[in-house]
Design an enzyme around this catalytic site. Structure first.
Site, PDB file in Angstrom:
ATOM      1  CB  ALA A   1      -0.992   0.014   1.167  1.00 11.93           C
ATOM      2  CB  ALA A   2       4.427   2.040  -0.470  1.00 11.50           C
ATOM      3  N   GLY A   3       2.205   2.504  -2.619  1.00 14.78           N
ATOM      4  CA  GLY A   3       1.701   3.193  -3.810  1.00 14.78           C
ATOM      5  C   GLY A   3       0.341   3.829  -3.558  1.00 14.78           C
ATOM      6  CG  ASP A   4      -2.833   1.462  -2.552  1.00 20.27           C
ATOM      7  OD1 ASP A   4      -2.836   1.594  -3.798  1.00 20.27           O
ATOM      8  OD2 ASP A   4      -2.955   0.366  -1.991  1.00 20.27           O
TER       9      ASP A   4
HETATM   10  O1  RIB Z   1      -1.870  -1.920  -3.015  1.00 20.57           O
HETATM   11  C1  RIB Z   1      -2.046  -2.842  -1.983  1.00 20.57           C
HETATM   12  C2  RIB Z   1      -3.358  -3.541  -2.140  1.00 20.57           C
HETATM   13  O2  RIB Z   1      -3.331  -4.345  -3.307  1.00 20.57           O
HETATM   14  C3  RIB Z   1      -3.702  -4.490  -1.019  1.00 20.57           C
HETATM   15  O3  RIB Z   1      -4.382  -3.873   0.029  1.00 20.57           O
HETATM   16  C4  RIB Z   1      -4.495  -5.585  -1.733  1.00 20.57           C
HETATM   17  O4  RIB Z   1      -5.805  -5.679  -1.306  1.00 20.57           O
HETATM   18  C5  RIB Z   1      -4.373  -5.276  -3.213  1.00 20.57           C
HETATM   19  O5  RIB Z   1      -5.490  -4.636  -3.694  1.00 20.57           O
END
Ligand code: RIB
Length: 307
Positions: A252-255
């Site tokens: 989730a770093a990209g998120d």
């Molecule tokens: O970017 C990380 C996410 O990728 C995770 O939370 C997983 O659910 C996938 O969607």
């Protein structure tokens, strides 16, 4: 006059099943890992949570199963202050699930069972967009059907909404939609796929960004993990360095990066400054295990800013 700084996130909601392991198994290998833990994830949901924690106004469009994971997600989104009027419980498919292994240096491998995410319809997005005249930005990824991405982008363009597309997981079909994208944010592997270039250095990343921009995207931001990001706009490129941190889990770093980027853009920051803020947000997430649970709050990002 309508203020148009509200952000719509269109994307997936998953429940992440995570195991820490010494190394990520190769095909045919079984490894004994460490503790198991479950935490809410999904690229769309993670980005919506990041935006809310960083002070953005966010409406989230997603499909969840009519099950316990879906209900938990809704409750968490409400607690985060996310507008959930765009969430549709799906009567046929379960909530999305992601199986994640995280190795000793924090690298991960992820397999997603999309479930209800695969049934997110163009109509789900359009009805929310029609209700909110004050949406100025759309953040969208590729864990949902490509037809839905296409319709959402076309409608956003007709309304003058700025589109930030995070091409994850990468799908070459997105190249047909490049003309509708204002800012694309691939990581190294995604940028290699989209440009056909091998990226070993910052200069390589700049060249890959140029190839992608020539295919019709407005601006390109390639994320380079601990090496920060490369930004290419109509006139020039720049490299933004990342803070050095002790990485525990890169999930989730990209998120976090994408959520922070769009918050900063919605506040009127220039792209380079927005990328710097986004690098700082991502540098915090990698020091913690998990996805949504690891997302930073605005005051943490500001406290840790190095400039
Ligand atoms: O970017 C990380 C996410 O990728 C995770 O939370 C997983 O659910 C996938 O969607």
């Amino acid at each position: 006059m309508i203020e148009n700084n509200k952000i719509i996130v269109v994307g997936s909601t998953n429940m992440d099943m995570v195991v820490k392991t010494g190394h990520i198994p190769v095909p045919g290998e079984t490894v004994l890992g460490g503790d198991f833990f479950m935490n809410p994830g999904g690229k769309g949901a993670n980005q919506a949570v990041a935006i809310a924690r960083l002070g953005g106004k966010v409406v989230f469009v997603s499909r969840i199963g009519d099950d316990v994971f879906g209900k938990q997600s809704v409750q968490l989104f409400e607690e985060e202050g996310i507008d959930i009027s765009g969430l549709t419980p799906d009567g046929e498919e379960p909530s999305g699930v992601a199986l994640i292994t995280v190795d000793e240096v924090g690298e991960n491998s992820i397999v997603v069972a999309p479930g209800a995410n695969a049934r997110l319809l163009p109509g789900d997005v359009l009805q929310v967009l029609k209700k909110h005249e004050d949406i100025g930005y759309m953040l969208i990824q590729l864990e949902i059907p490509m037809d839905t991405v296409k319709e959402a982008l076309g409608y956003a363009r007709s309304r003058g909404i700025q589109v930030i597309l995070n091409p994850a997981p990468v799908n070459k079909k997105v190249m047909d939609l490049f003309e509708y994208i204002d800012v694309i944010t691939p990581n190294v592997k995604e940028a290699e796929m989209l440009s056909g270039r091998n990226i070993q250095s910052i200069e390589d990343a700049v060249e890959a960004a140029q190839v992608i921009r020539e295919k019709g995207v407005g601006k390109v931001v390639i994320t380079l993990g601990k090496n920060g990001a490369v930004v290419l706009d109509e006139v020039s490129w720049s490299h933004i360095a990342a803070r050095e941190v002790a990485t525990v889990d890169t999930t989730a770093a990209g998120d976090a990066f994408n959520g922070a980027l769009v918050v900063a853009l919605s506040e009127g920051k220039a792209l380079e400054d927005a990328v710097s803020f986004a690098c700082d947000a991502a540098a915090i997430v990698v020091t913690r295990m998990g996805a949504q649970s690891a997302m930073p709050y605005r005051k943490e990002v500001i406290l840790n800013h190095i400039k």
